[in-house]
Design a protein around this motif. Structure first.
Motif, short mmCIF file in Angstrom:
data_model
loop_
_atom_site.label_atom_id
_atom_site.label_comp_id
_atom_site.label_asym_id
_atom_site.label_seq_id
_atom_site.Cartn_x
_atom_site.Cartn_y
_atom_site.Cartn_z
N ASP A 136 23.24 11.56 -3.05
CA ASP A 136 22.92 10.27 -3.66
C ASP A 136 24.06 9.29 -3.39
OD1 ASP A 136 22.02 8.16 -5.13
OD2 ASP A 136 22.32 9.11 -7.08
N GLN A 138 23.49 5.89 -3.50
CA GLN A 138 23.10 4.60 -4.07
C GLN A 138 24.22 4.05 -4.95
OE1 GLN A 138 20.31 2.94 -3.13
NE2 GLN A 138 20.09 4.65 -1.73
N TYR A 164 18.95 3.63 6.81
CA TYR A 164 19.25 3.71 5.38
C TYR A 164 19.59 2.32 4.84
CZ TYR A 164 19.61 8.49 6.99
OH TYR A 164 19.34 9.69 7.59
N PRO A 165 18.60 1.43 4.78
CA PRO A 165 18.87 0.05 4.36
C PRO A 165 19.24 -0.07 2.88
CG PRO A 165 16.51 0.40 4.62
CD PRO A 165 17.19 1.64 5.11
N GLY A 166 18.97 0.94 2.07
CA GLY A 166 19.29 0.89 0.65
C GLY A 166 20.75 1.20 0.34
N LYS A 168 24.78 0.55 0.62
CA LYS A 168 25.73 -0.56 0.77
C LYS A 168 26.76 -0.17 1.83
CE LYS A 168 29.24 -3.14 -1.70
NZ LYS A 168 30.07 -3.13 -2.91
#
Length: 193
Positions: A136, A138, A164-166, A168
């Motif tokens: 994870d 995110q 993996y556009p989600g 940062k």
């Protein structure tokens, strides 16, 4: 009156000494670049990327984590000229996900995650996809770095951003022939110093 003067002077000197100790402690902390919220994860088939990861960990104070395959790569597995070698087969099927020795890494304590890897076919090995998909990431700042015999990191960065556009993503770095000052500038560019 003299006693009051000496008491005030003693308190002033003690306060000055205390502030000086605090400042020195903070300066030493900054010199060591300790950041317990940083982890440097890396996949290294030959040891080159491991050395690069160690340099980043030394400069950031971050923890080190080896992204180890369940089955280690042999020299014949890494023969990119052999179309039957393990690395060739994996890299020519971008959906391939090599199994990890440790499938999940506890990322809960970390806000910055470096991910390092060697250049394989002008991009990252598919084991990096396995690692990203098993963990994870995110809400974390993820910073790629790559070692290579001559390519740049741009294609790999683009593929990671697209897949993996989600996540940062921060600016990556090709670690070939970089000095510690180059690494420090890169860290600063990514807001880490």
């Amino acid at each position: 009156m003299k006693k009051l003067f000496y008491l005030a002077l003693a308190l002033f000197i003690a306060g000055f000494a205390f502030q000086s100790c605090v400042n020195n402690r903070q300066a030493n902390k900054n010199d060591n670049h300790e950041d317990p919220k940083t982890i440097v994860c890396y996949f290294s088939a030959t040891g080159t990327t491991e050395k690069a990861a160690q340099r980043i960990a030394d400069l950031t104070g971050g923890a080190l984590h080896n992204i180890a395959p369940e089955v280690a790569y042999t020299d014949s597995d890494l023969n990119w000229r052999d179309s039957l070698s393990r690395s060739y087969v994996e890299m020519h099927n971008r959906d391939f996900r090599p199994a990890l020795k440790d499938s999940v890494t506890d990322m809960s304590d970390f806000s910055v995650v470096f991910i390092g890897y060697p250049n394989w076919w002008n991009t990252h090995p598919t084991i990096i996809n396995t690692f990203i998909e098993a963990n994870d990431l995110q809400g974390k700042t993820v910073i790629p770095f790559m070692t290579s015999g001559g390519s740049n990191i741009f294609n790999s960065e683009n593929e990671l951003h697209e897949a993996y556009p989600g996540i940062k993503w921060a600016k990556g770095l090709l670690m070939n022939n970089v000095s510690d000052d180059d690494i420090k500038d890169w860290l600063k560019e990514n807001g880490l110093r």
